[in-house]
Design a protein around this motif. Structure first.
Motif, PDB file in Angstrom:
ATOM      1  N   SER A 169      23.248  54.010  -3.309  1.00 25.09           N
ATOM      2  CA  SER A 169      21.843  53.790  -3.634  1.00 25.09           C
ATOM      3  C   SER A 169      21.703  53.613  -5.146  1.00 25.09           C
ATOM      4  CB  SER A 169      20.998  54.999  -3.216  1.00 25.09           C
ATOM      5  OG  SER A 169      20.975  55.118  -1.825  1.00 25.09           O
ATOM      6  N   ILE A 170      20.939  52.620  -5.519  1.00 25.55           N
ATOM      7  CA  ILE A 170      20.661  52.369  -6.935  1.00 25.55           C
ATOM      8  C   ILE A 170      19.157  52.503  -7.123  1.00 25.55           C
ATOM      9  CG2 ILE A 170      20.756  50.655  -8.791  1.00 25.55           C
ATOM     10  CD1 ILE A 170      23.526  51.622  -8.070  1.00 25.55           C
ATOM     11  N   ASN A 171      18.745  53.258  -8.134  1.00 30.74           N
ATOM     12  CA  ASN A 171      17.329  53.594  -8.268  1.00 30.74           C
ATOM     13  C   ASN A 171      16.655  52.986  -9.492  1.00 30.74           C
ATOM     14  OD1 ASN A 171      16.847  55.283  -5.898  1.00 30.74           O
ATOM     15  ND2 ASN A 171      18.498  56.514  -6.780  1.00 30.74           N
ATOM     16  N   TRP A 172      17.146  51.827  -9.881  1.00 34.25           N
ATOM     17  CA  TRP A 172      16.430  51.058 -10.887  1.00 34.25           C
ATOM     18  C   TRP A 172      16.850  49.602 -10.716  1.00 34.25           C
ATOM     19  CZ3 TRP A 172      18.081  48.268 -15.343  1.00 34.25           C
ATOM     20  CH2 TRP A 172      19.465  48.190 -15.500  1.00 34.25           C
ATOM     21  N   GLY A 173      16.211  48.739 -11.438  1.00 32.09           N
ATOM     22  CA  GLY A 173      16.578  47.332 -11.431  1.00 32.09           C
ATOM     23  C   GLY A 173      16.094  46.701 -12.717  1.00 32.09           C
ATOM     24  N   ASP A 174      16.563  45.496 -12.968  1.00 35.19           N
ATOM     25  CA  ASP A 174      16.138  44.754 -14.159  1.00 35.19           C
ATOM     26  C   ASP A 174      15.493  43.464 -13.675  1.00 35.19           C
ATOM     27  OD1 ASP A 174      15.775  43.748 -16.678  1.00 35.19           O
ATOM     28  OD2 ASP A 174      17.904  43.496 -17.131  1.00 35.19           O
ATOM     29  N   THR A 175      14.206  43.553 -13.365  1.00 38.09           N
ATOM     30  CA  THR A 175      13.516  42.401 -12.768  1.00 38.09           C
ATOM     31  C   THR A 175      13.314  41.322 -13.832  1.00 38.09           C
ATOM     32  OG1 THR A 175      11.350  43.424 -13.171  1.00 38.09           O
ATOM     33  CG2 THR A 175      12.351  43.804 -11.037  1.00 38.09           C
ATOM     34  N   HIS A 176      13.575  40.103 -13.438  1.00 39.08           N
ATOM     35  CA  HIS A 176      13.489  39.017 -14.415  1.00 39.08           C
ATOM     36  C   HIS A 176      12.486  37.926 -14.068  1.00 39.08           C
ATOM     37  CE1 HIS A 176      16.685  39.207 -17.736  1.00 39.08           C
ATOM     38  NE2 HIS A 176      16.323  40.414 -17.421  1.00 39.08           N
ATOM     39  N   HIS A 177      12.723  37.226 -12.982  1.00 43.46           N
ATOM     40  CA  HIS A 177      11.908  36.031 -12.728  1.00 43.46           C
ATOM     41  C   HIS A 177      11.175  36.128 -11.404  1.00 43.46           C
ATOM     42  CE1 HIS A 177      15.039  34.722 -15.586  1.00 43.46           C
ATOM     43  NE2 HIS A 177      14.025  34.094 -16.150  1.00 43.46           N
ATOM     44  N   PRO A 178       9.876  36.445 -11.459  1.00 46.81           N
ATOM     45  CA  PRO A 178       9.088  36.430 -10.234  1.00 46.81           C
ATOM     46  C   PRO A 178       8.847  34.989  -9.800  1.00 46.81           C
ATOM     47  CG  PRO A 178       7.657  36.813 -12.116  1.00 46.81           C
ATOM     48  CD  PRO A 178       9.064  36.748 -12.657  1.00 46.81           C
ATOM     49  N   ALA A 179       8.852  34.774  -8.509  1.00 46.51           N
ATOM     50  CA  ALA A 179       8.562  33.431  -7.971  1.00 46.51           C
ATOM     51  C   ALA A 179       7.556  33.578  -6.848  1.00 46.51           C
ATOM     52  CB  ALA A 179       9.839  32.771  -7.459  1.00 46.51           C
ATOM     53  N   LEU A 180       6.421  32.931  -7.018  1.00 52.75           N
ATOM     54  CA  LEU A 180       5.422  32.892  -5.947  1.00 52.75           C
ATOM     55  C   LEU A 180       5.850  31.885  -4.891  1.00 52.75           C
ATOM     56  CD1 LEU A 180       2.364  32.955  -8.324  1.00 52.75           C
ATOM     57  CD2 LEU A 180       2.632  34.538  -6.392  1.00 52.75           C
TER      58      LEU A 180
END
Lengths: 671, 671
Positions: free
Chosen positions: B132-143
């Protein structure tokens, strides 16, 4: 399983009260109808924009009052508990912009909060019965005070869910200490401070056996207890000292908010309680549910506590030790005249001292009045033993009529009260969805020259206001100017963002005369449910823009023993132990390759060797659940067992330079 | 450990470029000097406030352009990645208010994200190598898109640190699926979608062996590989289908952002790459650091991918399986003419398709131009095999001069480009700290009738802009009106909140003619470091205010099997297994007492049986590290081993009614 009709009474009570609130909104508040669709307006055509957007003169006033041109700084800073987000929010006033979320009880990777050895140690200072807990329910932030005024140095905050307190240093806005109260499993009315921050007060909430002992709920009266805790703050160390802290044992009522005396009442503490009925619930067994069982009596008990005397008793060795924590028993309190009960109207949810320390203001949430007690009369009554009897636990009950100063009818669901510099008080009305402004008899201000105990004005807010805060509103010298209503429901105020709606902080203009209290701004809160807020003048804060020295340990606020200087980077292997000494600078880490073997124990020191403002580097380590934030100068250490082999790339996760993407290295874990 | 002089060249390059940027700010931007101290102004006196605060006519214009009166809804909604916070931020435009933070890769207790069985299962869908990993590095949202326009139904987001993708349902703004890419350990250029959202594109980042295999960095050229992944989206199920997804093997360059073709280029995908030098770092061994080693060549390679052909090859069984995932090998790509390389200037950091799908715009971040390629010429060149050779991995290289349309000099550190409805393009300039507006040859608009490939205007922003976004700026029909610069550094724009400064989102008015591009608003971002944003017209969203039915399972968007109705509350014991069926309603839980024994395994079902808008209940369970958010109608389940005995009080952690504090129950764990 249960008889549905049992619930009709309390449920219908609440629904009825809510319905009244809804009607009040509809009558009083502006409609939130959509604006006319704007046509194209040339840039710079202000009047054209006002017309196209259908803004009223009040809207334009509010706009220019709250707008911050680029680079202009806010006048005030609010520190808001983040509720069950576990964090603290920092908000600028009047722009109502979220400046920062401070990681407190919940790990937060953007700040690297909870990922390094140093920050994990702070979080684990708050272990509960030996277990790490990774969230909290922050309720009441308290700014440190000197002589009853905010001094801008520290912020304290509690975790209601686990009865914990945290200390935040306002030089760098980071959490330095978390402590678990070993006696309790919940608190609510914390934290508050005494006027010189000698004590951080943690009120109680749900009664339980003191400490970790189990007792049946059937033995509630005998075995369950309430609690108020006084944590000793060491300003020099910037830490609470648990060894010098103590708690007082209380009857198993549900203690709630406290406020510390000040000036004439300095040395005393006043805490609400509810459920003096000692209801134990059990709706599933046809008992009244808590909401009904705890609402039977017309009066609950304010706890009037002689803190100076209590502290002296502890010094004199009169405390017993429970779970290693000093506790003054009810017997000792009663023998020594430390604790008195003062009847207060039905299920109160706030006790607030007036700025002069003379009056205690209480709002019984099921009573339409605020009730004002005179502390001078309380002192006289205690001295003269003007008591009407004792409660079941032997605590003297002060005669209500002997100490009452005034009751002001303000509206439905009064909760909390704040103060300004004009002799006005402001009380939140949960069921009315309004803020009541009323004047304090005897107090006065430029705009309020002849005050009496009178309701002056009510302004609707949207909706279901809980706490409210005025600028410096808990100090001996409030500022007036701004008031913020912390509305629990937003309903139709904002674009819909799913079934979980934001809260709504509404900014009110209280800088003028008693005739106006204009609504200035609606701020959605969509990342937590703040419970309480304090608001300080921004120029009282003295915050570091960068750390004082490269190699800084922010937890202990000194140069770190593990700091790595440029040119001193190395990797040291000792058997299965690998120790890495790394620097970070725009735009590379050194070393860029770390080669280890699966099963190695890794200790990794990283120093951001920059001292330029805002030159933060991140450190992301894939597959190992690690992200750090290294502010300029910061030195930190992480430690883990290399249990996963493969090829991973650590990289800078905070956009630092044009070559930020190139700031990376390979972490090579051989099988 | 290393020779310090080795670094002077690349470091001084960067520092020099930064210095140029600083001079540009000082020359161009308004000073952020403090406002005059306001004297007391009568409430409602707008002119008095303007004078007292020293607001300029431009300030007043910006104020009335962005101010939202109570209840007025924003026109646009931005979905911002939260960077290494791991979350997504929802922001209203033009008010720039944070409406919500959506829990994605990081557990978040206010939303109960990660605490229930259902939400934990979503998070654990993204386990990395079993952990389990409890963080992330969100980069590019796409609708999600339909025919190239945002349709307002789904949002996709990647985790750069662990090469993961997530799916968010925009009916309730909650995350429904997280998947780990088993081939990679990082990505960056994800997510982007094809015009009908058939594919969610995840670009690559740091080269590594495909899958979990280990290989020495000395074998980089032979064993390390790049990657672009095409996740198949099943719109009906609202889920990505990993079994129908595939990746393409690429040379070990560092792939970056992609953009999908549209209209004339539909079916093609274009991805940047950098480090075509195949530098492997090693500053500690006197190798050039990555920042220098990856910046040697004047040209890198845009990857031109025939996605339709690739998908057909997968259908035809040409993919091999690595870690159970379908992969088209470089050999297959080359044999079938799926992949072409197109030289692009130095270390590019953005490829953006013009709204008509005709031109690809690339910004080499170490080159002062934007470079524009004509897709029609690319097609012709591929058909005519107008190649200059092949790279070391056999991929044909298209002749740069044959497909170049234009190069426009915009300034230092160009990164990303957005588009409006007037034939303008907007490019962020990291080193200049500015936004360049330039016109697209051949395109046109009412305000831009005879466009050529020309720089029109530059506006300073504060500071170090990364991405930027225009209203509907990635679609086939952008709106213009607003543009937001995502500035990485804020430095002096806001009150100091410690050494970790917020980011600064600056709103620009692009609704007018080419002569003006006014700065409207500075929004601090103090809870994450957003990387990219998309902005959609608010009326395209169709969001649930409450769940459709009481007993709702929000993860599967249907009535839950575990829903508990009023009157059906019970506690069932089977040996050491205890199953609790509980309801929540204003203002009680049923049951109010749960008695178990230490060591019991507890399965706890809770349904919020309300259907009133905003009537959310929380569920806090002290000492067990659990907090839930139960929106109206929501049914959820949690499960744990009762490893800690004692008396604990579960309570509603979301302020729901006047009797909210009474909404509690005792959890009694006998030793």
């Amino acid at each position: 399983m249960r008889d549905q009709t049992r619930l009709r009474q309390p449920l219908s009570l609440v629904i009825g009260l809510l319905a009244i609130g809804v009607v009040a909104w509809l009558a009083a508040c502006r409609t939130g109808s959509e604006a006319p669709t704007p046509s194209r307006v040339a840039p710079g055509d202000t009047d054209g924009v006002i017309a196209a957007r259908g803004l009223t003169p009040d809207d334009v006033y509010a706009a220019v009052k709250t707008y911050m041109p680029t680079g202009r700084k806010d006048d005030y800073v609010m520190f808001a508990s983040g509720g069950h987000s576990g964090q603290v929010f920092v908000i600028g006033v009047p722009s109502m912009r979220l400046l920062k979320e401070i990681g407190v009880f919940t790990p937060e990777p953007w700040q690297g909060w909870g990922y390094s050895n140093e920050t994990r140690a702070v979080l684990d200072g708050g272990k509960v019965r030996g277990k790490s807990i990774n969230w909290g329910d922050t309720h009441h932030p308290a700014l440190s005070e000197t002589a009853g005024d905010y001094d801008g140095r520290f912020l304290f905050i509690n975790d209601k869910a686990q009865s914990r307190v945290a200390v935040i240093d306002l030089r760098d806005f980071e959490t330095k200490q978390i402590l678990n109260n070993p006696l309790a499993t919940s608190d609510h009315g914390g934290t508050m401070v005494t006027p010189d921050t000698e004590w951080v007060i943690e009120g109680g909430q749900y009664a339980a056996p003191l400490g970790t002992a189990y007792a049946s709920i059937e033995d509630y009266d005998a075995e369950y207890r309430g609690l108020v805790t006084f944590w000793k703050f060491d300003r020099g160390a910037g830490r609470i000292d648990p060894a010098r802290s103590f708690a007082i044992e209380l009857p198993p009522y549900w203690q709630d908010l406290c406020d510390a005396g000040k000036l004439v009442s300095d040395g005393w503490v006043f805490c609400n309680s509810f459920n003096t009925e000692r209801a134990t619930g059990g709706i599933e067994d046809d008992n009244p549910p808590f909401e009904a069982g705890a609402s039977q009596r017309d009066m609950d008990y304010m706890h009037v506590i002689d803190l100076k005397k209590a502290a002296q008793l502890v010094t004199d060795g009169k405390a017993e030790s429970i779970e290693g924590f000093q506790v003054l028993s009810l017997e000792v309190l009663n023998e020594n005249g430390v604790l008195y009960f003062l009847p207060e109207p039905k299920s109160p949810h706030g006790v607030d001292m007036t700025p002069d320390g003379r009056y205690m203001v209480v709002s019984g949430k099921l009573d339409p009045h605020v009730t004002v007690y005179d502390f001078e009369k309380v002192k006289t009554a205690i001295a003269a033993k003007t008591f009407t009897g004792k409660d079941d636990y032997g605590v003297p009950i002060i005669d209500f009529d002997a100490v009452l100063e005034a009751q002001v009818e303000v509206g439905l669901g009064p909760l909390h009260t704040q103060f300004d510099n004009q002799g006005y008080a402001y009380t939140s009305l949960f069921l009315d969805s309004a803020v009541a402004r009323w004047s304090l008899g005897g107090a006065s201000g430029e705009l309020n020259p002849e005050p009496d105990w009178t309701l002056v004005q009510k302004t609707p807010v949207h909706y279901n206001v809980g706490h409210l805060v005025a600028a410096e509103g808990d100090t001996v010298s409030p500022d007036g100017e701004y008031l913020v209503a912390l509305n629990k429901w937003s309903i139709d105020r904002f674009l819909t963002v799913g079934p979980l709606h934001p809260q709504n902080f509404q900014l009110l203009d209280i800088g003028g005369s008693g005739e106006t209290m204009k609504l200035l701004y609606d701020m959605p809160i969509g990342n937590g449910e703040p419970h309480y807020v304090q608001m300080i003048k921004a120029d009282k804060l003295n915050v570091w823009e960068v750390y004082p020295e490269v190699g800084w340990d922010p937890i202990h606020q000194k140069k770190s023993e593990n700091a790595v200087a440029l040119g001193e980077e190395k990797i040291v292997r000792d058997g299965n132990n690998v120790e890495i000494f790394m620097t970070a600078i725009r735009s590379h880490f050194n070393p860029e390759r770390v080669k280890i073997k699966k099963g190695d124990h890794v200790v990794w020191h990283i120093t951001n060797v920059e001292n330029a403002k805002d030159a933060t580097h991140g450190f992301a380590l894939p597959a190992y659940d690690i992200n750090l934030s290294l502010e300029p100068g910061e030195a930190t250490t992480l430690e883990f067992d290399a249990d996963t082999d493969g090829v991973f790339t650590y990289y800078c996760s905070e956009f630092c330079s044009a070559l930020h993407l190139e700031m990376a290295g390979y972490f090579l874990v051989q099988p």
